[in-house]
Every structure is written in C-alpha cells, then in structure tokens.
Design a protein around this motif. Structure first.
Motif, PDB file in Angstrom:
ATOM      1  N   VAL A  77      -5.754   5.719   6.130  1.00  0.00           N
ATOM      2  CA  VAL A  77      -4.965   6.518   7.067  1.00  0.00           C
ATOM      3  C   VAL A  77      -3.592   6.818   6.464  1.00  0.00           C
ATOM      4  O   VAL A  77      -3.132   7.960   6.441  1.00  0.00           O
ATOM      5  N   ARG A  78      -2.946   5.752   5.922  1.00  0.00           N
ATOM      6  CA  ARG A  78      -1.605   5.923   5.382  1.00  0.00           C
ATOM      7  C   ARG A  78      -1.631   6.905   4.206  1.00  0.00           C
ATOM      8  O   ARG A  78      -0.803   7.798   4.086  1.00  0.00           O
ATOM      9  N   ASN A  79      -2.622   6.726   3.364  1.00  0.00           N
ATOM     10  CA  ASN A  79      -2.753   7.574   2.186  1.00  0.00           C
ATOM     11  C   ASN A  79      -2.945   9.039   2.572  1.00  0.00           C
ATOM     12  O   ASN A  79      -2.320   9.940   2.011  1.00  0.00           O
ATOM     13  N   THR A  80      -3.810   9.266   3.568  1.00  0.00           N
ATOM     14  CA  THR A  80      -4.068  10.628   4.027  1.00  0.00           C
ATOM     15  C   THR A  80      -2.792  11.260   4.565  1.00  0.00           C
ATOM     16  O   THR A  80      -2.451  12.394   4.219  1.00  0.00           O
ATOM     17  N   LEU A  81      -2.082  10.490   5.414  1.00  0.00           N
ATOM     18  CA  LEU A  81      -0.860  11.034   6.017  1.00  0.00           C
ATOM     19  C   LEU A  81       0.179  11.344   4.942  1.00  0.00           C
ATOM     20  O   LEU A  81       0.829  12.393   4.976  1.00  0.00           O
ATOM     21  N   THR A  82       0.323  10.430   3.969  1.00  0.00           N
ATOM     22  CA  THR A  82       1.288  10.664   2.901  1.00  0.00           C
ATOM     23  C   THR A  82       0.930  11.911   2.109  1.00  0.00           C
ATOM     24  O   THR A  82       1.777  12.773   1.860  1.00  0.00           O
ATOM     25  N   ASN A  83      -0.345  12.033   1.746  1.00  0.00           N
ATOM     26  CA  ASN A  83      -0.776  13.198   0.974  1.00  0.00           C
ATOM     27  C   ASN A  83      -0.512  14.485   1.734  1.00  0.00           C
ATOM     28  O   ASN A  83      -0.062  15.475   1.169  1.00  0.00           O
ATOM     29  N   MET A  84      -0.808  14.461   3.055  1.00  0.00           N
ATOM     30  CA  MET A  84      -0.609  15.667   3.853  1.00  0.00           C
ATOM     31  C   MET A  84       0.866  16.025   3.916  1.00  0.00           C
ATOM     32  O   MET A  84       1.240  17.194   3.824  1.00  0.00           O
ATOM     33  N   ARG A  85       1.716  14.986   4.050  1.00  0.00           N
ATOM     34  CA  ARG A  85       3.154  15.252   4.127  1.00  0.00           C
ATOM     35  C   ARG A  85       3.652  15.826   2.800  1.00  0.00           C
ATOM     36  O   ARG A  85       4.387  16.804   2.762  1.00  0.00           O
ATOM     37  N   LEU A  86       3.202  15.220   1.702  1.00  0.00           N
ATOM     38  CA  LEU A  86       3.634  15.674   0.384  1.00  0.00           C
ATOM     39  C   LEU A  86       3.238  17.121   0.138  1.00  0.00           C
ATOM     40  O   LEU A  86       3.946  17.869  -0.524  1.00  0.00           O
ATOM     41  N   ARG A  87       2.102  17.513   0.664  1.00  0.00           N
ATOM     42  CA  ARG A  87       1.631  18.882   0.434  1.00  0.00           C
ATOM     43  C   ARG A  87       2.087  19.835   1.522  1.00  0.00           C
ATOM     44  O   ARG A  87       1.646  20.983   1.578  1.00  0.00           O
TER      45      ARG A  87
ATOM     46  N   ALA B 167      -7.528  -3.573   6.443  1.00  0.00           N
ATOM     47  CA  ALA B 167      -6.580  -3.134   5.423  1.00  0.00           C
ATOM     48  C   ALA B 167      -7.071  -1.845   4.780  1.00  0.00           C
ATOM     49  O   ALA B 167      -6.299  -0.915   4.530  1.00  0.00           O
ATOM     50  N   LEU B 168      -8.368  -1.774   4.562  1.00  0.00           N
ATOM     51  CA  LEU B 168      -8.971  -0.584   3.957  1.00  0.00           C
ATOM     52  C   LEU B 168      -8.739   0.643   4.833  1.00  0.00           C
ATOM     53  O   LEU B 168      -8.316   1.701   4.350  1.00  0.00           O
ATOM     54  N   VAL B 169      -8.986   0.482   6.134  1.00  0.00           N
ATOM     55  CA  VAL B 169      -8.798   1.599   7.060  1.00  0.00           C
ATOM     56  C   VAL B 169      -7.328   2.011   7.093  1.00  0.00           C
ATOM     57  O   VAL B 169      -6.988   3.201   6.986  1.00  0.00           O
ATOM     58  N   ALA B 170      -6.435   1.018   7.208  1.00  0.00           N
ATOM     59  CA  ALA B 170      -5.006   1.311   7.266  1.00  0.00           C
ATOM     60  C   ALA B 170      -4.566   2.049   6.010  1.00  0.00           C
ATOM     61  O   ALA B 170      -3.802   3.022   6.064  1.00  0.00           O
ATOM     62  N   LEU B 171      -5.107   1.616   4.885  1.00  0.00           N
ATOM     63  CA  LEU B 171      -4.751   2.231   3.611  1.00  0.00           C
ATOM     64  C   LEU B 171      -5.184   3.692   3.583  1.00  0.00           C
ATOM     65  O   LEU B 171      -4.425   4.590   3.190  1.00  0.00           O
TER      66      LEU B 171
ATOM     67  N   GLN C 117     -15.439 -14.746   7.554  1.00  0.00           N
ATOM     68  CA  GLN C 117     -15.496 -13.581   8.440  1.00  0.00           C
ATOM     69  C   GLN C 117     -14.117 -13.014   8.724  1.00  0.00           C
ATOM     70  O   GLN C 117     -13.930 -11.798   8.771  1.00  0.00           O
ATOM     71  N   ILE C 118     -13.144 -13.936   8.887  1.00  0.00           N
ATOM     72  CA  ILE C 118     -11.770 -13.466   9.122  1.00  0.00           C
ATOM     73  C   ILE C 118     -11.292 -12.656   7.923  1.00  0.00           C
ATOM     74  O   ILE C 118     -10.746 -11.549   8.076  1.00  0.00           O
ATOM     75  N   VAL C 119     -11.550 -13.163   6.730  1.00  0.00           N
ATOM     76  CA  VAL C 119     -11.116 -12.456   5.523  1.00  0.00           C
ATOM     77  C   VAL C 119     -11.808 -11.094   5.427  1.00  0.00           C
ATOM     78  O   VAL C 119     -11.175 -10.073   5.121  1.00  0.00           O
ATOM     79  N   ALA C 120     -13.103 -11.078   5.741  1.00  0.00           N
ATOM     80  CA  ALA C 120     -13.844  -9.816   5.659  1.00  0.00           C
ATOM     81  C   ALA C 120     -13.283  -8.794   6.631  1.00  0.00           C
ATOM     82  O   ALA C 120     -13.072  -7.622   6.277  1.00  0.00           O
ATOM     83  N   ILE C 121     -12.986  -9.239   7.871  1.00  0.00           N
ATOM     84  CA  ILE C 121     -12.449  -8.312   8.876  1.00  0.00           C
ATOM     85  C   ILE C 121     -11.081  -7.805   8.449  1.00  0.00           C
ATOM     86  O   ILE C 121     -10.789  -6.608   8.530  1.00  0.00           O
TER      87      ILE C 121
ATOM     88  N   VAL D 163     -13.382  -7.275  -1.156  1.00  0.00           N
ATOM     89  CA  VAL D 163     -12.063  -7.373  -1.794  1.00  0.00           C
ATOM     90  C   VAL D 163     -11.985  -6.414  -2.984  1.00  0.00           C
ATOM     91  O   VAL D 163     -11.015  -5.670  -3.152  1.00  0.00           O
ATOM     92  N   LEU D 164     -13.060  -6.408  -3.775  1.00  0.00           N
ATOM     93  CA  LEU D 164     -13.089  -5.518  -4.938  1.00  0.00           C
ATOM     94  C   LEU D 164     -12.994  -4.058  -4.516  1.00  0.00           C
ATOM     95  O   LEU D 164     -12.293  -3.258  -5.125  1.00  0.00           O
ATOM     96  N   ALA D 165     -13.719  -3.711  -3.419  1.00  0.00           N
ATOM     97  CA  ALA D 165     -13.707  -2.332  -2.943  1.00  0.00           C
ATOM     98  C   ALA D 165     -12.298  -1.919  -2.552  1.00  0.00           C
ATOM     99  O   ALA D 165     -11.829  -0.825  -2.878  1.00  0.00           O
ATOM    100  N   THR D 166     -11.586  -2.810  -1.863  1.00  0.00           N
ATOM    101  CA  THR D 166     -10.214  -2.510  -1.455  1.00  0.00           C
ATOM    102  C   THR D 166      -9.335  -2.290  -2.678  1.00  0.00           C
ATOM    103  O   THR D 166      -8.575  -1.314  -2.755  1.00  0.00           O
TER     104      THR D 166
END
Lengths: 342, 399
Positions: free
Chosen positions: B48-58, B42-46, B33-37, A12-15
């Motif tokens: 990907v989204r961040n990369t795409l946004t940055n690429m679009r902005l530039r 969410a981390l991966v989605a973030l 485990q559900i929370v961890a997954i 959670v912290l990492a995120t």
C-alpha cells in the motif's frame, strides 16, 4: 513442524524479496530506450488510418508514424519500435506504470487528464470533433435523434460529450456502452442502435473499413465537441517530453518549409537559413534535446513531413477520405502551427 | 417434537495451562503463527505504502472524494431514480442494483432449469434422458463469454427492427428489447406487497403448526393450498384497501424506441440467457450427483411403502440429496453473480461497466477497482451466509 518452519522462512523471504524489488524507480526514459535499442509505443488496437496492423503484423497510420519518426530521430532506425496495442481503458495505466514509453493513440487532450493522471500531452497531431453516424434515410441532423439509442465505446471522452449534448438539447439519448470498439460498431451495424458516436475521424475509419456498404451510412454534419488528439508521455522526464514535442513540431514545420521525404537530402544545401537549421546543416539543434545534428532529417526521411503523413494515412486519396480541414497549416486556414525550431 | 431425550452435556475438557515457550509444541506453533501473520501484514502495508508513494511521485491523484461529484453521463437502464446531477456514488449504486437484478433473477431461473435437467437425467424416458445429457455437455463446455456474445448476436440480429416490431396487444418485441405494460405504483400496490409478506409469515407459522399436528395425530393438513389462499387473499385485501388502483403504464411506439411501460433490453436478456443456460448445466450436474449419492435402497424402500416415483423423489430422495447438493450449489450461485461482470462485452450497465467508465473519467483506477472488489466480496459473503444457514437446516438432524 518442519512444514511450519518452511512456511515461516518462505514468508519472510517473500517480504524481503519484495522490499528489494520495489526500490527501483523509473530512470531516464531516453537512456533506457538507448540501452534497450527499442522504443515501446502504445497504440490503438485497430483504427484504420491512425494505427492498424496488416495481415503480416506491420503497423501503419498517423499515430504509428509518430513512433517511427521518434525511432528514426533517437535510434536512427524507424523499425526499432515495439508496438503495444491498447484499449481505451488500458492506455493510461500502461503509460503510468512504464509499460510503454509513449502513448500515441488518438487520445483527447483535456484538463482532467493532463492534471490528474501524472501524464503530459505533447501536442495535437490531429484536430477532431465528435460526430454521429446513422443509417442513411431517416435523419440529416444530430438534433433529430430524439429518444434514440446510441452505441458508444466506454473509457472515452465520447461518453460524457454525448450526455452533455443530449441534456443541452433535451434529446433523451440512451447510450449503450461497450468495452471494445468492435462490439460497439457491431451492435450499431446489427441495428441495435440508431446511431454510433465517436470522433469524426473514427467514424470515417469505421465506415470505410467495417461497413458492408459504406454508402448506406451517413456521418452527420454536427460536431458536438473539440477533440484535439495527440500523443502522451509520463510526467517527470522533461528530456523525453521535449524530444516528443519537438519531433511532432519538427514534422509540422518541415511541411511549412516544403521539406519532403523526397527532397530532404537536397534541401540540406538550401539557401533558406531556417531549412539549414532544421536539417542540422548549419546549426545543431539536436544537442539541446540530447540528440545528434541529423535527428529531424532522419525523421522526415522516414515518415515525410506532417502533410505527407496526413495524405498517406487518412487523406482524400485513402479510403478513410478525411478532408484536411482544421489539420491544414496555419497559413492555409488550419490549426497546425509549430513553435519555431530555432 | 413432544418430548426430548435429555442427554447430559459433556463436561468441557479441563483448561490446560498454555505457556508460550519454544519447548512446548503449542507454544512454538503460536509463535510461528504470530510471526506469519505479522509478516503478511507487513507485506500488505508495504504494498500500500509503495503504491501510494509511486502514485505521488508520478503526480497521480488519489482518494475517494470523486464519489460525491456529479457522474455526468447517462445510464441506459436503472432500477432507482437517476437524475442528471446524481453523483458517482449513486451511479455505483445503480451498477450494483443492475448486477443484483440479473443475479437474483438468474439464480432463480438457473436453479429451476438446473433441477429439472438434473432430475431429467434419471428419467425412464430415453429421449428426455439423452436431451438432458446433451444439454449439460453442450452448455457446460462452451465458454460463458462466447455464449453471451452468441445470445447478444441472436437478440440484435434476429429480432425485427423497431419499424417492424412484433406486437401483441400492448407487448412489443424488437431490437429495442421486449416492452410490456407495467402498473403505475400507488398505495394499493404497496399494501398488496405488505399483504404478501404477511401471508408468507402466516404460511411459515401454519406449516409449523401443521407439522406439530401431524406429529401428534398422524393426520396431514393441506399446507400449500391454505398458505397460497391466505397469501392471495391478504394481497387482494391490501390492494382493495389501497383504493384498488388500476392504472397501467403502457408502452407505445416512438420514433427511435418503444417508450414507457416496463422493458427488458436486449443486453439484459442476452446476459440473463447466457448466465442461466450456462449455470444451469452445472447445477444439473450438482443435482445429478446429489441424487446419485442417495443409495438405491432408499428408492426401493420408498417403492415398497407404496410411494409413486415422483413422491419417492420428492419426499425421500431429494431431501437426502440436498445435503450433498447445497454446498456446491452455493459455489454456482457465486459464479453466476461474478460472471455477470462479463456483461461489459455486451453493453449491459452493471457494476463493472460503471466502474470502467468511472475509471476512465476520473483516472482513479485503484479506487474504482477497490469498490468493485468490496461489492463482490460483500455479495459473495452474503450469499455464502444465506446458503450456510439453509445448509444447516437441511443437515441431518440427530435426535
């Protein structure tokens, strides 16, 4: 159980940490540079005459001079440059990601690169064309290379030009593609390839610096492409783009008006109104760029005008020995034509 | 194989009622485990989204549409047909096939060499034992990248120029590589290939029958000889039915290279040698440790049965050692495949080299690298699956 809780809290912290870290976007390049007190300049890993480091780590060359002139204009100190040597493959990503402020690394201006990489060319500081180098003796024209193996560096416009040339002339050339220029030239000099191809300036540089016997290698007269080489900056920072563009133009125009490294101080009192404008003696052109009056005078004092840069780095008196050719001033038969600084 | 002892299947443990609640240990573990997954997703989605946004902005263009545009430059060695207007997609396929070519040949050769050296370390002959030891220590401890460069240097500096190419019959050896006659592919060759495949199927069936026969009567049958003879016969038969084609594509000296025929370029040979000699040193260690894991009693027992030393190695020790050998062997195969990407240094046009060129022509760095990752992942998973299957068949069969 304790371990699991730790894992949970950790993830959670990492995120959360990543969320916070990614909100920052690149600000104005000039402000960053002033704050940092240094320009970060992407250059070639080693191409004599354009950008190469000597044994004590001092960089010099035509492309390096652009960085020095920039530092003189912006930070009043030509030494405040951090040089980042980049391979052909690293260069665009390094500029896109903000690792370097400017890419001054013999890069060809093409529509594809200008349009799709999120980068801008500021203009050409060397007009070049792609050529071939062969061992002396067998052939005298690139059209005779039928079926030959050609060593080439990957990640350049060179690869595609080679194929276009091969197909247009039905030469059936076989490219052997290397990641590093040293590997490509090494394979050529060992006799693996019958020819080595890159920009003619690069051929001259390689022949002068890497051949055991430069006289044993012939640079064929055929140029198979147009290669306007020049520095690049990121899109989206118009101020920084303009500074780069006019530093390059200013040094070219300085040559046109005969302002040199040696006479720049006396010239400030010149009767010629354009010289007065250029050197900030009469008008203040620097304010349009967010700089002071003396910006160009300092740049000229650092590197000399474009002609002096050329002569010092790659001209006939150097071992690279390139003719001025296309890179002469527009009124002397060349293509160097700076938009007026007024 | 004739009769099985019937063992009752153990009854499945009774289904426990699982309630998702903080009170039970299982419940908490499921929730954690559900929370961890979810946070990982969410981390991966973030990202990907961040990369795409940055690429679009530039103003950086993205997408895989480039795959169907023409590639526009030549590749010096190709396994499949490559036309001047082939797409990036075809180019990637060629890169992958070039990777596969060096990986498959490399794995076979490295295994043979590795097993020989590994077994050699148990040799009674002092010299053989020490040479094998020295081999392992040398090749294992020099970085593979350096070895590739050295091999390439050997092939490009030591071999003669094209004008003085060494020639033996229709074979040429020079800085251009090695060239040899290659059959012109016709119906006969296809049928011969089908014959070989049928022969291999026959060999598998026959081996099983021979095993059953041995279990029943205690008499052995010559499996290898019969299988080989039948396979060869079927291949020849296919070739004859296909009109016995005998046309050869012969290499000949051109102005700048040996033209036509089959050929291995110096880049390919250097890469193959580098990968094989390096990986074989690790395989030798794997084989050595596998053999060492079989207890000395097994050697003694087989000797007391009257088996010769090589018989004892082949029939008693190696089959037991295989259980220890196969899992680490899989890693070595994966390493060899992945190390082939170092070939960009010596100009062999494999997957990474093609991706590099693509990346620089189109500027689609993320897309090109994602394809490379996908291909390597697929190759690795396939290799693992195959080796796991092999491992399962070599595992101790409890009866």
């Amino acid at each position: 159980m304790k371990k699991m809780t730790q894992t949970l809290i950790g993830s959670v912290l990492a995120t959360a940490g990543l969320l916070a870290a990614t909100s920052a976007m690149a600000g104005k390049t000039l402000d960053q540079i002033k704050q940092r007190g240094q320009i970060v300049c992407g250059v070639n890993t080693g191409l004599a005459g354009f950008s190469a480091a000597d044994s004590s780590g001092n960089w010099s060359g035509l492309d390096v001079d652009h960085c020095r002139a920039l530092a003189a204009a912006v930070l009043s100190d030509a030494t405040k440059v951090k040089y980042v040597p980049l391979t052909a493959q690293q260069r665009f990503t390094a500029l896109q990601s903000g690792e370097v402020d400017v890419l001054s690394r013999n890069t060809t201006n093409t529509l594809n690169r200008d349009g799709s990489l999120g980068l801008h060319f500021i203009g050409a500081n060397y007009y070049d064309g792609q050529g071939f180098m062969v061992p002396k003796g067998k052939i005298t024209s690139a059209k005779q290379l039928k079926g030959a193996t050609v060593c080439v560096q990957s990640g350049t416009t060179t690869e595609k030009n080679l194929t276009d040339f091969s197909r247009a002339n039905k030469l059936n050339l076989k490219p052997v593609v290397f990641e590093k220029v040293e590997a490509a030239t090494g394979a050529y000099f060992s006799g693996r390839c019958q020819a080595y191809t890159t920009d003619a300036s690069g051929l001259a540089s390689v022949r002068a610096k890497e051949a055991k016997d430069p006289a044993a290698h012939l640079i064929l007269p055929d140029l198979i492409s147009k290669e306007p080489l020049g520095p690049m900056v990121r899109r989206g920072d118009d101020e920084w783009f303009a500074i780069n563009k006019w530093v390059l133009a200013g040094l070219i125009e300085a040559e046109e008006y005969g302002i040199t490294q040696a006479n720049v101080d006396q010239m400030k009192t010149s009767d010629n109104p354009q010289v007065g404008r250029l050197l900030g003696a009469t008008e203040d052109l620097g304010k349009h760029l967010g700089l002071d009056k003396e910006w160009l005078a300092r740049a000229i004092k650092t590197t000399g005008n474009y002609g002096e840069m050329f002569e010092r780095n790659v001209g006939p008196k150097t071992s690279i020995n390139l003719p001025r050719g296309l890179n002469n001033q527009w009124n002397k038969g060349g293509l160097m034509y700076a938009a007026p600084l007024r | 194989m004739s009769h099985f002892s019937m063992i009752e299947a153990r009854p499945l443990p009774g289904k426990k009622s699982r309630s998702i609640s903080w009170r039970s240990r299982e419940g908490r573990s499921v929730i954690y485990q559900i929370v961890a997954i979810l946070s990982a997703l969410a981390l991966v989605a973030l990202l990907v989204r961040n990369t795409l946004t940055n690429m679009r902005l530039r103003g950086i263009q993205s997408g895989y549409d480039f795959l169907f545009q023409p590639f526009g430059f030549d590749i010096s060695e190709t396994v499949i047909e490559y036309a001047h207007n082939s797409s990036y997609f075809v180019a990637f396929a060629i890169g992958m096939l070039n990777t596969l070519k060096v990986a498959v040949i490399g794995i076979v050769l490295a295994t043979v060499l590795g097993v020989l050296v590994g077994v050699g370390r148990f040799s009674a002959n002092f010299l053989v034992r020490k040479i094998c030891y020295a081999y392992v220590e040398f090749f294992r401890n020099v970085p593979v990248y350096l070895q590739l460069l050295i091999w390439y240097l050997v092939f490009t500096e030591m071999l003669p120029d094209l004008d003085q190419a060494w020639q033996a019959g229709h074979f040429f050896l020079s800085k251009n590589g090695v060239s040899f006659p290659w059959p012109v592919w016709q119906l006969g060759q296809t049928l011969a290939l089908i014959g070989v495949v049928l022969g291999l199927v026959f060999a598998m069936v026959y081996r099983r029958m021979a095993r059953a026969h041995f279990d029943r009567t205690g008499h052995t049958r010559p499996v290898w000889a019969v299988s080989l003879a039948v396979t060869l016969a079927l291949a020849v038969l296919g070739w004859l039915v296909g009109g016995a084609p005998n046309e050869w594509d012969l290499p000949k000296k051109g102005d700048f290279q040996i033209e036509d025929g089959g050929a291995f370029s110096p880049e390919f040979m250097a890469l193959l040698c580098g990968l094989v000699f390096y990986t074989a040193s690790f395989i030798a260690e794997v084989v050595r440790s596998g053999i060492a894991s079989v207890s000395l009693g097994q050697h003694e027992a087989s000797a007391s049965l009257g088996l010769s030393k090589s018989q004892s190695m082949r029939l008693v020790v190696l089959p037991q050692a295989l259980r220890v050998i196969i899992p680490p062997l899989t890693s070595q195969y994966l390493n060899l495949t992945k190390n082939s990407s170092l070939a960009v240094a010596i100009g062999y046009p494999e997957l990474v080299s093609i991706a590099n060129t693509t990346l620089n022509q189109t500027g689609r760095a993320i897309e090109a690298l994602s394809i490379v990752m996908l291909v390597y992942l697929t190759l690795s998973l396939l290799t693992s699956a195959l080796m796991n299957w092999f491992n399962a068949s070599a595992a101790i069969q409890e009866r």
